[in-house]
Design a protein around this motif. Structure first.
Motif, PDB file in Angstrom:
ATOM      1  N   ALA A 143      -0.096 -18.201  -5.325  1.00 31.91           N
ATOM      2  CA  ALA A 143       1.054 -17.171  -4.628  1.00 31.91           C
ATOM      3  C   ALA A 143       0.255 -15.896  -5.452  1.00 31.91           C
ATOM      4  N   SER A 144       0.582 -15.484  -6.695  1.00 28.04           N
ATOM      5  CA  SER A 144       0.855 -14.730  -7.274  1.00 28.04           C
ATOM      6  C   SER A 144      -0.555 -13.723  -7.353  1.00 28.04           C
ATOM      7  N   ARG A 145      -1.711 -15.027  -8.074  1.00 25.91           N
ATOM      8  CA  ARG A 145      -3.229 -14.825  -7.000  1.00 25.91           C
ATOM      9  C   ARG A 145      -3.295 -14.326  -6.060  1.00 25.91           C
ATOM     10  N   GLU A 146      -2.914 -14.674  -4.644  1.00 22.44           N
ATOM     11  CA  GLU A 146      -2.815 -14.565  -4.057  1.00 22.44           C
ATOM     12  C   GLU A 146      -2.653 -12.538  -3.960  1.00 22.44           C
ATOM     13  N   SER A 147      -1.841 -12.870  -4.457  1.00 22.08           N
ATOM     14  CA  SER A 147      -1.593 -11.604  -3.668  1.00 22.08           C
ATOM     15  C   SER A 147      -2.202 -10.070  -4.785  1.00 22.08           C
ATOM     16  N   VAL A 148      -1.782 -11.177  -5.721  1.00 23.42           N
ATOM     17  CA  VAL A 148      -3.474  -9.595  -6.889  1.00 23.42           C
ATOM     18  C   VAL A 148      -4.271  -9.654  -5.758  1.00 23.42           C
ATOM     19  N   ALA A 149      -4.947 -10.586  -6.101  1.00 21.78           N
ATOM     20  CA  ALA A 149      -6.356 -10.435  -5.418  1.00 21.78           C
ATOM     21  C   ALA A 149      -6.333  -9.830  -3.992  1.00 21.78           C
ATOM     22  N   ALA A 150      -5.204  -9.622  -3.095  1.00 21.15           N
ATOM     23  CA  ALA A 150      -5.083  -8.616  -1.858  1.00 21.15           C
ATOM     24  C   ALA A 150      -4.633  -7.834  -1.832  1.00 21.15           C
ATOM     25  N   ILE A 151      -4.213  -7.084  -3.421  1.00 17.38           N
ATOM     26  CA  ILE A 151      -3.888  -5.686  -3.429  1.00 17.38           C
ATOM     27  C   ILE A 151      -5.590  -4.525  -4.665  1.00 17.38           C
ATOM     28  N   GLN A 152      -5.158  -5.775  -5.141  1.00 16.33           N
ATOM     29  CA  GLN A 152      -6.521  -5.324  -5.690  1.00 16.33           C
ATOM     30  C   GLN A 152      -8.338  -4.959  -4.449  1.00 16.33           C
ATOM     31  N   SER A 153      -7.934  -5.891  -3.503  1.00 21.53           N
ATOM     32  CA  SER A 153      -8.645  -5.185  -1.785  1.00 21.53           C
ATOM     33  C   SER A 153      -7.935  -4.280  -1.692  1.00 21.53           C
ATOM     34  N   ALA A 176       1.235  -0.819  -0.219  1.00 21.21           N
ATOM     35  CA  ALA A 176       0.072  -0.290  -0.036  1.00 21.21           C
ATOM     36  C   ALA A 176       0.647   1.004  -0.043  1.00 21.21           C
ATOM     37  N   GLN A 177       2.124   1.242  -0.048  1.00 22.48           N
ATOM     38  CA  GLN A 177       2.551   2.096   0.489  1.00 22.48           C
ATOM     39  C   GLN A 177       3.654   2.576  -1.013  1.00 22.48           C
ATOM     40  N   VAL A 178       4.064   1.984  -1.868  1.00 23.99           N
ATOM     41  CA  VAL A 178       4.738   1.712  -2.954  1.00 23.99           C
ATOM     42  C   VAL A 178       4.164   2.155  -4.050  1.00 23.99           C
ATOM     43  N   ASP A 179       4.987   2.337  -5.023  1.00 28.94           N
ATOM     44  CA  ASP A 179       4.329   2.679  -6.807  1.00 28.94           C
ATOM     45  C   ASP A 179       4.417   1.422  -7.372  1.00 28.94           C
ATOM     46  N   LEU A 180       5.464   0.225  -7.333  1.00 30.32           N
ATOM     47  CA  LEU A 180       4.971  -0.655  -7.772  1.00 30.32           C
ATOM     48  C   LEU A 180       5.592  -2.084  -6.749  1.00 30.32           C
ATOM     49  N   VAL A 181       4.762  -2.638  -7.934  1.00 33.66           N
ATOM     50  CA  VAL A 181       5.034  -4.742  -7.123  1.00 33.66           C
ATOM     51  C   VAL A 181       5.328  -5.605  -7.432  1.00 33.66           C
ATOM     52  N   VAL A 182       6.408  -5.978  -8.007  1.00 34.92           N
ATOM     53  CA  VAL A 182       7.336  -7.028  -8.425  1.00 34.92           C
ATOM     54  C   VAL A 182       7.100  -8.365  -8.049  1.00 34.92           C
ATOM     55  N   LEU A 183       5.560  -9.299  -8.505  1.00 35.00           N
ATOM     56  CA  LEU A 183       5.422 -10.435  -7.582  1.00 35.00           C
ATOM     57  C   LEU A 183       6.484 -11.242  -8.117  1.00 35.00           C
ATOM     58  N   CYS A 184       8.045 -12.318  -7.834  1.00 36.45           N
ATOM     59  CA  CYS A 184       8.619 -13.285  -7.881  1.00 36.45           C
ATOM     60  C   CYS A 184       7.087 -14.361  -6.772  1.00 36.45           C
ATOM     61  N   LEU A 185       6.854 -14.996  -7.647  1.00 36.28           N
ATOM     62  CA  LEU A 185       5.692 -16.238  -6.866  1.00 36.28           C
ATOM     63  C   LEU A 185       5.212 -17.113  -7.779  1.00 36.28           C
ATOM     64  N   PRO A 186       4.773 -18.462  -7.163  1.00 38.40           N
ATOM     65  CA  PRO A 186       4.053 -18.842  -7.390  1.00 38.40           C
ATOM     66  C   PRO A 186       3.176 -18.527  -8.014  1.00 38.40           C
ATOM     67  N   ASP A 187       2.679 -19.428  -8.853  1.00 37.32           N
ATOM     68  CA  ASP A 187       1.374 -18.763  -9.457  1.00 37.32           C
ATOM     69  C   ASP A 187       0.231 -18.516  -8.819  1.00 37.32           C
ATOM     70  N   ALA A 212       0.683 -17.241 -14.426  1.00 33.17           N
ATOM     71  CA  ALA A 212      -1.165 -16.441 -14.088  1.00 33.17           C
ATOM     72  C   ALA A 212      -1.601 -15.533 -14.643  1.00 33.17           C
ATOM     73  N   PHE A 213      -1.167 -14.823 -15.231  1.00 34.97           N
ATOM     74  CA  PHE A 213      -1.818 -14.153 -15.994  1.00 34.97           C
ATOM     75  C   PHE A 213      -1.431 -13.182 -17.708  1.00 34.97           C
ATOM     76  N   ARG A 214      -0.425 -14.128 -17.937  1.00 32.61           N
ATOM     77  CA  ARG A 214      -0.293 -14.337 -19.255  1.00 32.61           C
ATOM     78  C   ARG A 214      -0.824 -13.893 -20.371  1.00 32.61           C
ATOM     79  N   THR A 215      -1.640 -14.624 -20.591  1.00 35.03           N
ATOM     80  CA  THR A 215      -2.872 -14.718 -21.094  1.00 35.03           C
ATOM     81  C   THR A 215      -4.098 -13.999 -20.466  1.00 35.03           C
TER      82      THR A 215
END
Length: 305
Positions: free
Chosen positions: A63-73, A50-61, A87-90
């Motif tokens: 875990a990435s989906r979980e992080s994205v859902a959390a950010i979008q909440s 919540a404090q940064v301009d960019l989050v770079v996700l280097c996680l398994p698929d 997870a999101f390439r297509t």
């Protein structure tokens, strides 16, 4: 941005995360971290996001989906996201992070809040195939075969240890022989194919580097094209590219690690004297243009640095 942009790498202790962290030392950005013992604590991670301009996700698929859902909440500020998983390439809401895909694609990355970093094998295959399919030189339903060899660093910490510590790994290994490699969906999607290629990846006993190769019989291609059509198409597509270069020479040998520890990709068209057969090759570093180097290219675009 008037202030130095802030970046949080979620998963900075993995191979790709470490590579990104190292490369970020040369950029005018502030890398924010959390204590290693809290790296699995979603609340701590979300407070940082919540404090940064960019989050770079280097996680398994997953875990990435979980992080994205959390950010979008998040109800207030939401950072941009660059995801290095498959997870999101297509996904239609995400921009694919291969800036050289087509003219103006780098501008899409600049404007996007959500960018999916490409896979390593996919980067080489798409770099070779997309311009040729778009030009109609290779038909969308052409029965392609893609062969590739990667340095063992692409297999992560366990595979690296098997080569460098236990020293019990084979000198060469084919894998993915169920013919369902996780990079196939993005190759099909961004190369513009309607038929799934046969893709056979492999690992060699060298740390970093990659060769992707695609054989073609000229008499099976569309519109009676010749080798010069292939050459001119690739040359034109990449003539202004900084990181992907079409090479005029046709070397008789290629070493898998010849571009290791760089962020460059080189494309070649090899043919015989009769010019009735062609092998297309892309050479690059699986951790460079195939992973962390591509991520830095996207971070530069997304943050305007």
């Amino acid at each position: 941005m008037s202030q130095m942009p802030k970046i949080f790498i979620d998963g900075e202790y993995g191979t790709t995360g470490l590579g990104i962290r190292q490369r970020l030392e040369t950029l005018p950005v502030q890398v924010c971290s959390i204590p290693v013992e809290q790296r699995h604590d979603m609340k701590v991670r979300l407070d940082m996001m919540a404090q940064v301009d960019l989050v770079v996700l280097c996680l398994p698929d997953d875990a990435s989906r979980e992080s994205v859902a959390a950010i979008q909440s998040l109800s207030g500020h939401r950072p941009k996201i660059l995801d290095a998983s498959t997870a999101f390439r297509t996904h239609p809401d995400w921009v694919y992070g291969f800036a050289e895909l087509q003219y103006g694609h780098d501008e899409k990355i600049k404007a996007a809040p959500l960018v999916a970093n490409p896979g390593c094998y996919s980067s080489g295959a798409i770099a070779l195939l997309h311009p040729l399919v778009e030009a109609g030189i290779i038909a969308k339903d052409y029965p392609l075969t893609i062969n590739a060899v990667s340095g063992y660093s692409g297999g992560g910490k366990q595979m690296i240890a098997s080569y460098e510590v236990e020293k019990n790994a084979p000198p060469f290994m084919l894998y993915g022989l169920n013919l369902q490699h996780k990079h196939l969906p993005e190759i099909v999607h961004y190369a513009g194919l309607s038929r799934e290629p046969i893709f056979v990846p492999s690992v060699g006993n060298f740390a970093q580097g990659m060769i992707v190769s695609i054989p073609l019989h000229m008499d099976t291609l569309s519109n009676d094209v010749d080798v010069s059509d292939i050459t001119l198409c690739l040359k034109h597509h990449y003539e202004t590219s900084k990181f992907v270069r079409f090479m005029k020479d046709k070397p008789a040998k290629l070493a898998g690690d010849m571009l290791a520890y760089t962020d460059q990709m080189e494309l070649h068209v090899h043919t015989n004297d009769r010019k009735d057969m062609v092998v297309l090759t892309a050479i690059f570093d699986n951790l460079g243009k195939g992973a962390s180097g591509a991520a830095i290219q996207n971070i530069r675009l997304m943050l305007g640095v």
